[in-house]
Design an enzyme around this catalytic site. Sequence first.
Site, short mmCIF file in Angstrom:
data_model
loop_
_atom_site.label_atom_id
_atom_site.label_comp_id
_atom_site.label_asym_id
_atom_site.label_seq_id
_atom_site.Cartn_x
_atom_site.Cartn_y
_atom_site.Cartn_z
N HIS A 111 1.00 -3.28 9.42
CA HIS A 111 2.60 -3.33 8.95
C HIS A 111 3.49 -2.77 10.20
O HIS A 111 3.05 -1.91 10.85
CB HIS A 111 2.94 -2.64 7.76
CG HIS A 111 2.51 -3.45 6.35
ND1 HIS A 111 3.17 -4.37 5.88
CD2 HIS A 111 1.30 -3.17 5.79
CE1 HIS A 111 2.63 -4.82 4.70
NE2 HIS A 111 1.48 -4.08 4.71
N ASP B 254 8.48 -1.96 7.59
CA ASP B 254 8.00 -2.22 6.11
C ASP B 254 7.47 -1.13 5.38
O ASP B 254 7.74 -0.95 4.24
CB ASP B 254 6.77 -3.03 6.64
CG ASP B 254 6.90 -4.29 7.38
OD1 ASP B 254 8.15 -4.85 7.46
OD2 ASP B 254 6.04 -4.81 7.72
N HIS C 201 0.78 -1.29 -0.18
CA HIS C 201 0.09 0.17 0.10
C HIS C 201 0.87 1.43 0.02
O HIS C 201 0.62 2.28 -0.82
CB HIS C 201 -0.91 -0.01 1.20
CG HIS C 201 -2.14 -1.13 1.11
ND1 HIS C 201 -2.00 -2.41 1.14
CD2 HIS C 201 -3.37 -0.78 0.96
CE1 HIS C 201 -2.76 -2.73 0.93
NE2 HIS C 201 -4.03 -2.05 0.90
#
Length: 483
Positions: free
Chosen positions: A373, A377, A330
């Site tokens: 996350h 990340d 994302h």
Amino acid sequence: MLDNRPIPADPNEWRCEDVGNWLKKIGMAKYADLIAMKHKVDGKCLLALTDTDLKDPPVSINCLGDIKKILFAIEFLSQKVVEIGNSGVHHRSTPNGNGPSLKNSKDGLLVEYNEQNHLSISGEDVYTTTRRAEIVEDEETLLDTLAKSSDGTSTVQLISREEIIRQVERPDTYFKSVAKLLIAFAYSSLSFLMTSFVMVLVHDRVPDTKTYPPLPDIVLDNVPHIPWAFDMCETIGLVLAVVWFTVLFFHNQRVIVARRMFSLLGTVFLLRCFTMLITSLSVPGIHLQCEARPNTTMQEKLHKAFHIWSNLGMSLHGVRSCGDYMFSGHTTVITMISHFITEYTPADWTGLHTFTWVLNCFAIFLILAAHEHYSIDVFIAFYISSRMFLYYHAYAYNHAGITATDYRMRTWFPLGWFFEYGSQGKVENEFSLPINIRIPRRVFFAKSEEPKITPKSDSSRKRSSVVAAKQNGNSKNHTKKHN
């Protein structure tokens, strides 16, 4: 009379009949009797033939294409002799002794030929001829390719690595740009599909939350979990995507820009496949219900991968995945879209740029607030996406000068070289409709709006005559005063 016995592997051992059969095999049957039988050319004589021997008396072949085809085929025979290790036949640089050699090189032959196809339409036999082209690198492939010619005519052209490079580095035409766009789109689609399959694999081997609790994280430990944050992050991503595709739709160089977008996204997500697969991190939050699925079949894996791919990996579309943490997909997409909006809109559109990056920062915060996350990340995803975008565009804007001074750039950046060489580099941020829309004039000027001529009544005629008489009298008085 030519026999049909197998041709020996070593051309030095060929008899005249073998030479005739070989000429038939390469599509030169019309010269088989002339060369092999009439002039008694065996294998050793065949290897010694030059272009002068073929075009001068007594052979006197008048077709230049046939001469070159035979010479290139003889060149492959010479290569074969060298490979066999027969010291009695030396390797010549070319069939006529003054051209480029194929020995110890990556050169190939471009063979063009006419292929006849048989079709049955309404019960009638129809034959169509199609022009084909193939690149061959060995004798057997050459002979098989030449035998495909339906009319016995073929064109053989030496094609080298330098020639391929020149073809790629020619200035882009519209057709070439569209072809590159389609290749980039296919590349990114396959990359996304591979990423989806890897996401299924890492979900099936996610660590048990009871044995491996969430890792310590400086951000997640200090930010409370917000359940709706991840859905809001995807909503922001959709808003940015709508803005970006609107810009792309009206951009004058939409083909070039779309090609760069697909090539970059495909490369970044291909890298993400490896980072996800190499190391499996524990889930970042206890709210995530993740369990390994070790006994799923390959068909189930492919079905889940297609579900992720077709729904773009979005939780708003019902996608639930675990283990795909390093690095955040994302964050990658949102950051890449923000870069593209900033790069391909005018520099004075500061309001749009500020709005884009504010949304980007909010989206990153919401990913962390959702505890979907780890912080590393998100950081790695932002860094890789930004660096890839900047490095790619730095090469795209200066590819001609960089590659001209260092040929290794073609090896170090093969994707950028293939997609960008021949392109115009930096593009002007100008906008227009993709197609010219012309609206007929009658749409705006209806018949009802056109002036109408109606017959005058008697009273209106009288008023008009009185007004005209007064105007004539005034003009006469004005003339007398001047006189």
